[in-house]
Write a protein that holds these residues in place. Structure first.
Motif, PDB file in Angstrom:
ATOM      1  N   LEU A   1       7.708   4.922  -4.807  1.00 26.55           N
ATOM      2  CA  LEU A   1       5.949   4.082  -4.404  1.00 26.55           C
ATOM      3  C   LEU A   1       6.739   2.870  -4.910  1.00 26.55           C
ATOM      4  O   LEU A   1       7.003   2.234  -6.381  1.00 26.55           O
ATOM      5  CB  LEU A   1       5.110   4.763  -5.026  1.00 26.55           C
ATOM      6  N   GLY A   2       6.290   1.584  -4.017  1.00 27.39           N
ATOM      7  CA  GLY A   2       5.730   0.207  -4.398  1.00 27.39           C
ATOM      8  C   GLY A   2       4.997  -0.156  -4.435  1.00 27.39           C
ATOM      9  O   GLY A   2       4.218   0.128  -2.956  1.00 27.39           O
ATOM     10  N   LEU A   3       4.374  -0.892  -5.039  1.00 27.78           N
ATOM     11  CA  LEU A   3       2.621  -1.128  -5.443  1.00 27.78           C
ATOM     12  C   LEU A   3       2.271  -2.041  -5.241  1.00 27.78           C
ATOM     13  O   LEU A   3       3.439  -3.033  -6.446  1.00 27.78           O
ATOM     14  CB  LEU A   3       1.882  -0.641  -6.475  1.00 27.78           C
ATOM     15  N   TYR A   4       1.882  -3.346  -4.067  1.00 24.96           N
ATOM     16  CA  TYR A   4       1.748  -4.587  -4.603  1.00 24.96           C
ATOM     17  C   TYR A   4       0.242  -5.635  -4.721  1.00 24.96           C
ATOM     18  O   TYR A   4      -0.364  -4.930  -4.320  1.00 24.96           O
ATOM     19  CB  TYR A   4       3.271  -5.284  -3.973  1.00 24.96           C
ATOM     20  N   ALA A   5       0.495  -7.192  -5.529  1.00 26.35           N
ATOM     21  CA  ALA A   5      -1.004  -7.230  -6.000  1.00 26.35           C
ATOM     22  C   ALA A   5      -1.516  -7.666  -5.084  1.00 26.35           C
ATOM     23  O   ALA A   5      -2.888  -7.505  -4.816  1.00 26.35           O
ATOM     24  CB  ALA A   5      -0.786  -8.669  -6.811  1.00 26.35           C
TER      25      ALA A   5
ATOM     26  N   PHE B   1       6.218  -5.727  -7.840  1.00 29.70           N
ATOM     27  CA  PHE B   1       6.645  -6.696  -6.762  1.00 29.70           C
ATOM     28  C   PHE B   1       7.581  -7.609  -7.492  1.00 29.70           C
ATOM     29  O   PHE B   1       8.435  -7.962  -6.230  1.00 29.70           O
ATOM     30  CB  PHE B   1       5.069  -8.195  -7.007  1.00 29.70           C
ATOM     31  N   ASN B   2       8.011  -7.517  -8.664  1.00 27.71           N
ATOM     32  CA  ASN B   2       9.573  -7.677  -8.585  1.00 27.71           C
ATOM     33  C   ASN B   2      10.610  -6.652  -8.700  1.00 27.71           C
ATOM     34  O   ASN B   2      11.505  -7.102  -8.892  1.00 27.71           O
ATOM     35  CB  ASN B   2       9.166  -8.065 -10.331  1.00 27.71           C
TER      36      ASN B   2
ATOM     37  N   GLY C   1       6.885  -3.894 -13.789  1.00 24.72           N
ATOM     38  CA  GLY C   1       6.299  -4.068 -12.836  1.00 24.72           C
ATOM     39  C   GLY C   1       5.321  -3.619 -11.646  1.00 24.72           C
ATOM     40  O   GLY C   1       4.420  -4.573 -11.540  1.00 24.72           O
ATOM     41  N   SER C   2       5.141  -2.133 -11.825  1.00 25.58           N
ATOM     42  CA  SER C   2       4.076  -1.277 -11.375  1.00 25.58           C
ATOM     43  C   SER C   2       3.055  -1.439 -11.877  1.00 25.58           C
ATOM     44  O   SER C   2       2.748  -1.109 -12.724  1.00 25.58           O
ATOM     45  CB  SER C   2       4.735  -0.044 -11.553  1.00 25.58           C
TER      46      SER C   2
END
Length: 299
Positions: A268-272, A288-289, A294-295
């Protein structure tokens, strides 16, 4: 160095010898499709490229003999993978959203991207009868695995990196048949997230398979899960300008990942920006990083 590229003709497969300042190629064409026969040597060059050296590289008889041999050996069948690698002449329009990449190549932003273009999926699909046949087979395969109601629109499922145009590719890519099974568990996960209301019904898929060449051009990591067709990037259009709804959705995804993600091998990748990456190729999370720290998931 001499590279030999095999391609095909719609009437009958035939080979032709062409040359430029640096290489000579054998091409076999069938209509507008380009078929590449995998190389059988151990060259460091790309698959489908046969290298000659020394006297063989300049001997006309050897070259003509190789042309004849390739023509005899060439077999037009569905086992051959096709990578679309040609520019599409289209009318550009102002983009509705763009792309911002992190170092792993995930499409994480909705910023303006002057390279964004609009291409009608049906025009792309029906422009090539062989392509349409393969896409239909892909859809039948997925329906047999997850049920027809759980197969997203092919216009979404075949989308690729949004930098396709500047990289010289087409806007949609069909994964090679040997990778078809990889998307199945991810589709099941995607369907479950929607059925549980964690992802709204209006969620849209905006990037799935990327061929290695396009992934490299788009800035993707060497190990990007998009290259093996197990990953998808999604977004929810109506949440784009609603931070509260976006945060609530991310909290739901984080809770699902914590309590049920291991069984799905959920990445799972979540970004702003609201972009979401899903894959079923490793239980992990990041922001993001591309670091776990950073999650937005704080569990």
């Amino acid at each position: 160095m001499i590279a030999l590229l095999v391609c095909a003709s719609s009437i009958s497969a035939h080979a032709a010898l062409t040359s430029d300042n640096s290489e000579r190629r054998i091409q076999v064409r069938q209509g507008s499709n380009v078929y590449i026969e995998p190389s059988t040597n151990n060259s460091i060059h790309s698959p489908g490229v046969t290298m000659l050296s020394g006297d063989n590289a300049t001997n006309g008889d050897s070259m003509q003999g190789l042309i004849a041999q390739k023509q005899r050996d060439f077999n037009l069948d569905a086992r051959l993978s096709i990578e679309e690698n040609k520019r599409v002449n289209i009318n550009r329009r102002p983009p509705t959203y763009g792309t911002e990449h992190n170092h792993d190549g995930h499409e994480t932003g909705n910023n303006d991207d002057n390279d964004a273009v609009s291409v009608d999926f049906n025009v792309w699909l029906n422009n090539n009868s062989y392509r349409a046949k393969q896409v239909a087979e892909y859809q039948r395969y997925l329906s047999s695995q997850v049920g027809a109601k759980n197969v997203p629109p092919l216009s979404q499922l075949l989308t690729t990196a949004r930098s396709w145009s500047k990289c010289g590719y087409e806007p949609y890519q069909l994964p090679p048949q040997e990778l078809w099974a990889n998307i199945v568990p991810t589709l099941r996960l995607y369907s479950e997230l929607k059925q549980q209301g964690i992802l709204p019904a209006s969620s849209e898929i905006r990037s799935v398979y990327r061929s290695p060449g396009l992934n490299d051009c788009a800035g993707g990591a060497d190990s990007s899960k998009h290259m093996n067709a197990s990953a998808m990037d999604i977004w929810v259009p109506e949440y784009e300008y609603n931070p509260w709804q976006r945060s609530t959705m991310q909290d739901g995804l984080c809770q699902f990942w914590q309590y049920q993600g291991s069984g799905h091998n959920f990445g799972l990748g979540l970004y702003a920006t609201g972009a979401i990456h899903l894959d079923t190729d490793g239980y992990r999370k990041w922001g993001f990083n591309h670091a776990s720290s950073g999650s937005p998931c704080r569990y």
